[in-house]
Design an enzyme around this catalytic site. Sequence first.
Site, PDB file in Angstrom:
ATOM      1  N   LYS A  71       0.804  -1.236   0.000  1.00 47.89           N
ATOM      2  CA  LYS A  71       0.000   0.000   0.000  1.00 47.89           C
ATOM      3  C   LYS A  71       0.835   1.284   0.000  1.00 47.89           C
ATOM      4  CE  LYS A  71      -4.385  -0.465   2.087  1.00 47.89           C
ATOM      5  NZ  LYS A  71      -5.264  -0.537   3.266  1.00 47.89           N
ATOM      6  N   ASP A 108     -10.145   4.191   1.833  1.00 49.90           N
ATOM      7  CA  ASP A 108     -10.446   3.608   3.152  1.00 49.90           C
ATOM      8  C   ASP A 108     -11.178   4.598   4.067  1.00 49.90           C
ATOM      9  OD1 ASP A 108      -9.547   1.004   2.875  1.00 49.90           O
ATOM     10  OD2 ASP A 108      -7.522   1.447   3.571  1.00 49.90           O
TER      11      ASP A 108
END
Length: 279
Positions: A71, A108
Amino acid sequence: MTEHSRIPLAGVIGSPIAHSASPRLHGHWLKRYGIAGYYIPMDVAQDALKDVIRALPKAGFVGVNVTIPHKEKVLALADVVTDRAALIGAANTLIFRKDGRIHADNTDGYGFIANLRQNAPSWDPAAGPAAVLGAGGAARAVLASLIEVGVPEIRIANRTRTRAEALRQEFGAKVVVYDWVQAGTMIDGAATVVNTTSLGMTGKSDFRVPLDGLSPKAVVSDLVYAPLRTRLLEEAASIGCAAVDGLGMLIHQAAPAFERWFGTRPEVDEEVRAAVLNG
Ligand code: NAP
């Protein structure tokens, strides 16, 4: 095959990847909306990341989700990084644009807030302090989004205090650091309580933070979604709190990515939850 008749492909890259629920989630939406595409889990080693990312658009991929351990590293491989991905320091979504450029985003925080708004509609971010347990990757997205929606104060406690202090340095004076042993005290009087640690997850250590100070008016969310009803959520619900599970966040964070890749904004409803849960 001509360029425009290609079947759109998307997927998730990480390592390990077999546990990921994303293929079930996107697979359900592809079927539901009659889109002739595929979503594929890909186990990619760290030293292969750059080559894989460069090759995927040439193979017909319109984008990918990115998970642990890639990520953070994918940011350096992107041509365009959204402000929120830069702020969080990680991307969970890549979009391979037609002009060849790679666009990195992080959905997110969006997913976290959208889940609260859907499942605790009366939630008022400004009602009082938020208490956040944990200071890992997920906490960064939660913090950024709580600040964005106007939470007045964010209390944070983490087992490794220095990680919480680093978040305070980055996110500013609204963030107040507590010792991990004070996590129970921190919850006292909080209007929003969020577990971003892996405590309580199947196969991990139990969640043992004392919840005596939890107000029945608090909105409580656990990012852990296996099990779906964690001890934190069970106890919160038993005293009358709105208790919001982590599966909703997982599904909400996926919706904008699906829309960017496949051109349809998918519904986040019971049908997709059942598809993810029942596989
Ligand atoms: P991470 O970066 O590895 O962070 C893990 C966090 O858990 C750290 O704060 C860590 O504290 C804490 N922790 C781990 N074991 C602990 C223990 N025994 N006692 C106290 N604290 C402990 O992981 P992440 O990416 O932030 O993910 C955290 C959790 O959120 C995972 O369960 C993940 O599945 C979930 N998640 C859910 C969603 C969703 O969509 N629902 C999205 C992202 C993540 P230290 O800093 O001290 O190690």
